[in-house]
Motif scaffolding. Structure first.
Motif, PDB file in Angstrom:
ATOM      1  N   MET A 140       0.841  -1.190   0.000  1.00  0.00           N
ATOM      2  CA  MET A 140       0.000   0.000   0.000  1.00  0.00           C
ATOM      3  C   MET A 140       0.880   1.245   0.000  1.00  0.00           C
ATOM      4  SD  MET A 140      -1.167   0.240   4.005  1.00  0.00           S
ATOM      5  CE  MET A 140      -1.322  -1.534   4.213  1.00  0.00           C
ATOM      6  N   LEU A 141       0.305   2.367  -0.427  1.00  0.00           N
ATOM      7  CA  LEU A 141       0.979   3.644  -0.277  1.00  0.00           C
ATOM      8  C   LEU A 141       0.454   4.309   0.976  1.00  0.00           C
ATOM      9  CD1 LEU A 141       2.706   6.068  -1.180  1.00  0.00           C
ATOM     10  CD2 LEU A 141       0.709   6.881  -2.464  1.00  0.00           C
ATOM     11  N   ARG A 142       1.363   4.696   1.852  1.00  0.00           N
ATOM     12  CA  ARG A 142       1.005   5.441   3.052  1.00  0.00           C
ATOM     13  C   ARG A 142       1.544   6.855   2.911  1.00  0.00           C
ATOM     14  NH1 ARG A 142       3.933   2.475   7.593  1.00  0.00           N
ATOM     15  NH2 ARG A 142       2.925   4.037   8.884  1.00  0.00           N
ATOM     16  N   ILE A 143       0.666   7.839   3.026  1.00  0.00           N
ATOM     17  CA  ILE A 143       1.127   9.213   3.031  1.00  0.00           C
ATOM     18  C   ILE A 143       0.800   9.832   4.377  1.00  0.00           C
ATOM     19  CG2 ILE A 143       0.804   9.387   0.537  1.00  0.00           C
ATOM     20  CD1 ILE A 143      -1.572  11.199   1.028  1.00  0.00           C
ATOM     21  N   GLY A 144       1.643  10.739   4.815  1.00  0.00           N
ATOM     22  CA  GLY A 144       1.443  11.417   6.087  1.00  0.00           C
ATOM     23  C   GLY A 144       0.750  12.750   5.873  1.00  0.00           C
ATOM     24  N   LEU A 145      -0.216  13.045   6.720  1.00  0.00           N
ATOM     25  CA  LEU A 145      -0.945  14.313   6.668  1.00  0.00           C
ATOM     26  C   LEU A 145      -0.905  14.949   8.038  1.00  0.00           C
ATOM     27  CD1 LEU A 145      -2.941  16.356   5.334  1.00  0.00           C
ATOM     28  CD2 LEU A 145      -4.793  14.824   6.056  1.00  0.00           C
ATOM     29  N   THR A 146      -0.534  16.225   8.085  1.00  0.00           N
ATOM     30  CA  THR A 146      -0.490  16.908   9.366  1.00  0.00           C
ATOM     31  C   THR A 146      -0.753  18.396   9.182  1.00  0.00           C
ATOM     32  OG1 THR A 146       0.768  17.101  11.445  1.00  0.00           O
ATOM     33  CG2 THR A 146       1.991  17.456   9.396  1.00  0.00           C
ATOM     34  N   GLY A 147      -0.878  19.079  10.297  1.00  0.00           N
ATOM     35  CA  GLY A 147      -1.123  20.516  10.309  1.00  0.00           C
ATOM     36  C   GLY A 147      -1.480  20.918  11.723  1.00  0.00           C
ATOM     37  N   GLY A 148      -1.167  22.140  12.078  1.00  0.00           N
ATOM     38  CA  GLY A 148      -1.474  22.611  13.422  1.00  0.00           C
ATOM     39  C   GLY A 148      -2.965  22.749  13.639  1.00  0.00           C
ATOM     40  N   ILE A 149      -3.374  22.831  14.890  1.00  0.00           N
ATOM     41  CA  ILE A 149      -4.780  22.995  15.225  1.00  0.00           C
ATOM     42  C   ILE A 149      -5.327  24.245  14.537  1.00  0.00           C
ATOM     43  CG2 ILE A 149      -4.181  24.237  17.360  1.00  0.00           C
ATOM     44  CD1 ILE A 149      -6.717  23.056  18.612  1.00  0.00           C
ATOM     45  N   GLY A 150      -6.468  24.089  13.876  1.00  0.00           N
ATOM     46  CA  GLY A 150      -7.090  25.205  13.168  1.00  0.00           C
ATOM     47  C   GLY A 150      -6.557  25.459  11.773  1.00  0.00           C
ATOM     48  N   ALA A 151      -5.612  24.649  11.308  1.00  0.00           N
ATOM     49  CA  ALA A 151      -5.027  24.888   9.985  1.00  0.00           C
ATOM     50  C   ALA A 151      -5.930  24.415   8.851  1.00  0.00           C
ATOM     51  CB  ALA A 151      -3.662  24.207   9.873  1.00  0.00           C
ATOM     52  N   GLY A 152      -6.772  23.415   9.119  1.00  0.00           N
ATOM     53  CA  GLY A 152      -7.644  22.896   8.075  1.00  0.00           C
ATOM     54  C   GLY A 152      -7.339  21.473   7.665  1.00  0.00           C
ATOM     55  N   LYS A 153      -6.601  20.778   8.492  1.00  0.00           N
ATOM     56  CA  LYS A 153      -6.220  19.401   8.175  1.00  0.00           C
ATOM     57  C   LYS A 153      -7.442  18.501   8.011  1.00  0.00           C
ATOM     58  CE  LYS A 153      -4.456  17.266  11.607  1.00  0.00           C
ATOM     59  NZ  LYS A 153      -5.642  16.426  11.909  1.00  0.00           N
ATOM     60  N   SER A 154      -8.466  18.708   8.817  1.00  0.00           N
ATOM     61  CA  SER A 154      -9.659  17.857   8.751  1.00  0.00           C
ATOM     62  C   SER A 154     -10.359  17.986   7.405  1.00  0.00           C
ATOM     63  CB  SER A 154     -10.624  18.210   9.882  1.00  0.00           C
ATOM     64  OG  SER A 154     -10.045  17.947  11.144  1.00  0.00           O
ATOM     65  N   THR A 155     -10.338  19.192   6.823  1.00  0.00           N
ATOM     66  CA  THR A 155     -10.946  19.386   5.502  1.00  0.00           C
ATOM     67  C   THR A 155     -10.197  18.596   4.447  1.00  0.00           C
ATOM     68  OG1 THR A 155     -11.756  21.592   6.077  1.00  0.00           O
ATOM     69  CG2 THR A 155     -11.484  21.108   3.733  1.00  0.00           C
ATOM     70  N   GLU A 213      -2.318  -1.901  14.113  1.00  0.00           N
ATOM     71  CA  GLU A 213      -3.379  -2.902  14.034  1.00  0.00           C
ATOM     72  C   GLU A 213      -4.330  -2.594  12.876  1.00  0.00           C
ATOM     73  OE1 GLU A 213      -3.575  -3.858  18.863  1.00  0.00           O
ATOM     74  OE2 GLU A 213      -5.197  -2.754  17.861  1.00  0.00           O
ATOM     75  N   ILE A 214      -4.646  -1.302  12.706  1.00  0.00           N
ATOM     76  CA  ILE A 214      -5.534  -0.891  11.613  1.00  0.00           C
ATOM     77  C   ILE A 214      -4.860  -1.119  10.264  1.00  0.00           C
ATOM     78  CG2 ILE A 214      -6.720   1.081  10.566  1.00  0.00           C
ATOM     79  CD1 ILE A 214      -7.031   2.207  13.413  1.00  0.00           C
ATOM     80  N   LEU A 215      -3.593  -0.732  10.140  1.00  0.00           N
ATOM     81  CA  LEU A 215      -2.870  -0.882   8.877  1.00  0.00           C
ATOM     82  C   LEU A 215      -2.757  -2.346   8.467  1.00  0.00           C
ATOM     83  CD1 LEU A 215       0.013   1.707   9.366  1.00  0.00           C
ATOM     84  CD2 LEU A 215      -1.945   1.906   7.834  1.00  0.00           C
ATOM     85  N   ASP A 216      -2.593  -3.215   9.439  1.00  0.00           N
ATOM     86  CA  ASP A 216      -2.456  -4.641   9.136  1.00  0.00           C
ATOM     87  C   ASP A 216      -3.718  -5.205   8.490  1.00  0.00           C
ATOM     88  OD1 ASP A 216       0.110  -4.642  10.113  1.00  0.00           O
ATOM     89  OD2 ASP A 216      -0.431  -5.431  12.091  1.00  0.00           O
ATOM     90  N   ALA A 217      -4.852  -4.517   8.694  1.00  0.00           N
ATOM     91  CA  ALA A 217      -6.121  -5.007   8.158  1.00  0.00           C
ATOM     92  C   ALA A 217      -6.501  -4.371   6.817  1.00  0.00           C
ATOM     93  CB  ALA A 217      -7.233  -4.755   9.173  1.00  0.00           C
ATOM     94  N   VAL A 218      -5.672  -3.437   6.313  1.00  0.00           N
ATOM     95  CA  VAL A 218      -5.987  -2.709   5.081  1.00  0.00           C
ATOM     96  C   VAL A 218      -5.487  -3.479   3.863  1.00  0.00           C
ATOM     97  CG1 VAL A 218      -5.513  -0.590   3.788  1.00  0.00           C
ATOM     98  CG2 VAL A 218      -6.004  -0.475   6.222  1.00  0.00           C
ATOM     99  N   HIS A 219      -6.246  -3.412   2.766  1.00  0.00           N
ATOM    100  CA  HIS A 219      -5.847  -4.088   1.525  1.00  0.00           C
ATOM    101  C   HIS A 219      -4.535  -3.503   1.005  1.00  0.00           C
ATOM    102  CE1 HIS A 219      -5.971  -5.401  -2.705  1.00  0.00           C
ATOM    103  NE2 HIS A 219      -6.725  -6.394  -2.253  1.00  0.00           N
TER     104      HIS A 219
END
Length: 387
Positions: free
Chosen positions: A1-16, A97-103
Motif C-alpha cells: 500500500m501507499l502510506r502518506i502522512g498528513l499533518t497541520g497545526g490545530i485550526g489549519a484545516g487538516k480535517s478538511t 493494528e488498523i494498517l495490518d487489516a488494510v488491503h
C-alpha cells in the motif's frame, strides 16, 4: 500500500483535507480518533493518565475530561512530554493494528496531528502539511470549536512551530483562503500527485523527468534533506552515509531540477539488499544502469546501482556506490570543487547547455568530465580536501 502522512497545526484545516482525500478514495487513519479511542473508559491509556495527572481529569461518569487534562498537560514542556509518553505508544500500536487489516493496494492517509513531534515523517513516501497563519488558526478554533482564545493560543504554542512543519513537508497546502479553495487544492493533489505516486511505487516505475536547466532553487537543499532522512529510515545501518551530491548541491548554481543523492554502502551486495526498501520508500531501481563512466582503468570499481523517484512532484536520482571506490569519492568531491571554483561552474554549465541539445546528453558531457576528473583531484590534493 501507499502510506502518506498528513499533518497541520490545530485550526489549519487538516480535517478538511482529510475528508477530501476520503471522498477521493483514500483510507483515512485518523490520529485524533485513535487518540480518543485509546483513552476511553476502561483502557490502559486512561488509567495511565489518571496515575500521572490525578483523578480530577475525569468526569463524574468516569470518562476523560479533556479540558481538565489540557489545563494540566499543556502548562509546560515537562507535563506535555509526560502526556505524549503515555498516548503516543498506544496510538502507534493501535495504528499498526488498523494498517495490518488494510488491503495492500489501498492508498492510506495517516492523519497525524503530531507528525513532527513523533519523528515519523521519514516513514512516508509523501508528507502533506496544511498551513495557515496563527491569527487565522486562533480565530477558527475559537469560532468553530468554542475554545477560549487563551486556551487556543496555548494549544498552538504547545505544538511544533510552523517552520518545523514546513521542513518535513513534501507538499505545503496553504489554507489562508476559503474552504472551497482548499478542497480544490486537495483534489488536484490527489489526482495529479498522490495517485501517480501510488501507481509508480506499485509498478516500480520512475516518474517522468523534464531535463532542462533551471535557475538555482533555494528549496533544493531542504528537498535533499527530506529525501536523505527518508533513505536513512528505510535503509538503516546498511547506509554508511547518505549525501546530497550533483549540481543541485552547489549553492547558487543553475541545474536540472533533479536532486542527486548518494548512498554509500559497504558492497554491491548490500546495494542489492536495500533495493526493496528503497522501492517501498518511493525510489525504484533503474535496472539497466549498473555502472558509472570509467575514469580509471579498473571497470569493476565503477559499478553502482541507481534508483529514481516515483514521485512526480520531486525528481531525484539515488546513486548507490561502494565506500572508497572512485565513483563514490568523486561524487563527494565534485560539488565541493564546483562550489569553490566559480569559473569551473561556468565551464560546466556551458557544457551542459551544449549537451542538452545533443541526442544523448549524458554521453555528450563525458569529454568534459574526462578532463575535469583529473583537475578536480588536483584541486583536492592542493587544498587538502577530505570527503
Amino acid at each position: 500500500m501507499l502510506r502518506i502522512g498528513l499533518t497541520g497545526g490545530i485550526g489549519a484545516g487538516k480535517s478538511t483535507v482529510s475528508a477530501t482525500f476520503s471522498e477521493c478514495g483514500g483510507i483515512i487513519v485518523d490520529g485524533d480518533v485513535i487518540a480518543r479511542e485509546v483513552v476511553e473508559p476502561g483502557t490502559e491509556g486512561l488509567a495511565q493518565l489518571v496515575e500521572a495527572f490525578g483523578e480530577d481529569i475525569l468526569q463524574p461518569d468516569g470518562a476523560l475530561n479533556r479540558p481538565a487534562l489540557a489545563a494540566k498537560a499543556f502548562v509546560d514542556d515537562e507535563h506535555r512530554v509526560t502526556l505524549n509518553g503515555i498516548v503516543h505508544p498506544l496510538v502507534a500500536r493501535r495504528r499498526q493494528e488498523i494498517l495490518d487489516a488494510v488491503h495492500e493496494d489501498a492508498v492510506v492517509v495517516e492523519d497525524i496531528p503530531l507528525l513532527v513531534e513523533t519523528g515519523m515523517a521519514p516513514m512516508f513516501p509523501l508528507v502533506v502539511v496544511v498551513t495557515a497563519d496563527i491569527e487565522t488558526r486562533v480565530t477558527r478554533v475559537v469560532q468553530q470549536r468554542g475554545m477560549d482564545e487563551a486556551d487556543a493560543r496555548a494549544r498552538i504554542k504547545a505544538q511544533a512551530p510552523e517552520e518545523q512543519r514546513r521542513a518535513i513537508a513534501d507538499v505545503l497546502l496553504d489554507n489562508s483562503g476559503s474552504q472551497g479553495e482548499l478542497v480544490e487544492k486537495a483534489r488536484d493533489l490527489w489526482y495529479n500527485r498522490v495517485l501517480p505516486l501510488a501507481h509508480n511505487i506499485r509498478t516500480r516505475h520512475c516518474a517522468p523527468t523534464a531535463y532542462k536547466l533551471v535557475p538555482y532553487d533555494p528549496a533544493w537543499p531542504a528537498d535533499a534533506r527530506r529525501i536523505i532522512k527518508r533513505i536513512e529510515t528505510a535503509c538503516g545501518a546498511k547506509a554508511l552515509r547518505v549525501d546530497h551530491v550533483g549540481s543541485t548541491a552547489v549553492p547558487g548554481m543553475d541545474a536540472k531540477d533533479v536532486v542527486d543523492i548518494q548512498i554509500t554502502v559497504a558492497s554491491l551486495g548490500v546495494a542489492d539488499e536495500i533495493t526493496d526498501a528503497l522501492a517501498n520508500a518511493g525510489y525504484p531501481r533503474v535496472e539497466h544502469i549498473t555502472t558509472d563512466t570509467l575514469h580509471t582503468d579498473d571497470p569493476a570499481l565503477w559499478r553502482k546501482r541507481i534508483h529514481c523517484a516515483a514521485d512526480p512532484g520531486r525528481s531525484a536520482n539515488i546513486h548507490v556506490r561502494v565506500d572508497g571506490w572512485p565513483g563514490q569519492q568523486f561524487a563527494l568531491l565534485f560539488p565541493d570543487w564546483l562550489a569553490a571554483n566559480p569559473g569551473v561552474q561556468e565551464e560546466y554549465l556551458a557544457d551542459k547547455r551544449r549537451a542538452l541539445s545533443a541526442p544523448d546528453d549524458a554521453a555528450a558531457k563525458e569529454p568534459w568530465f574526462a578532463e575535469a576528473y583529473g583537475r578536480a583531484w588536483e584541486w583536492a590534493e592542493t587544498t587538502g580536501w577530505r570527503p
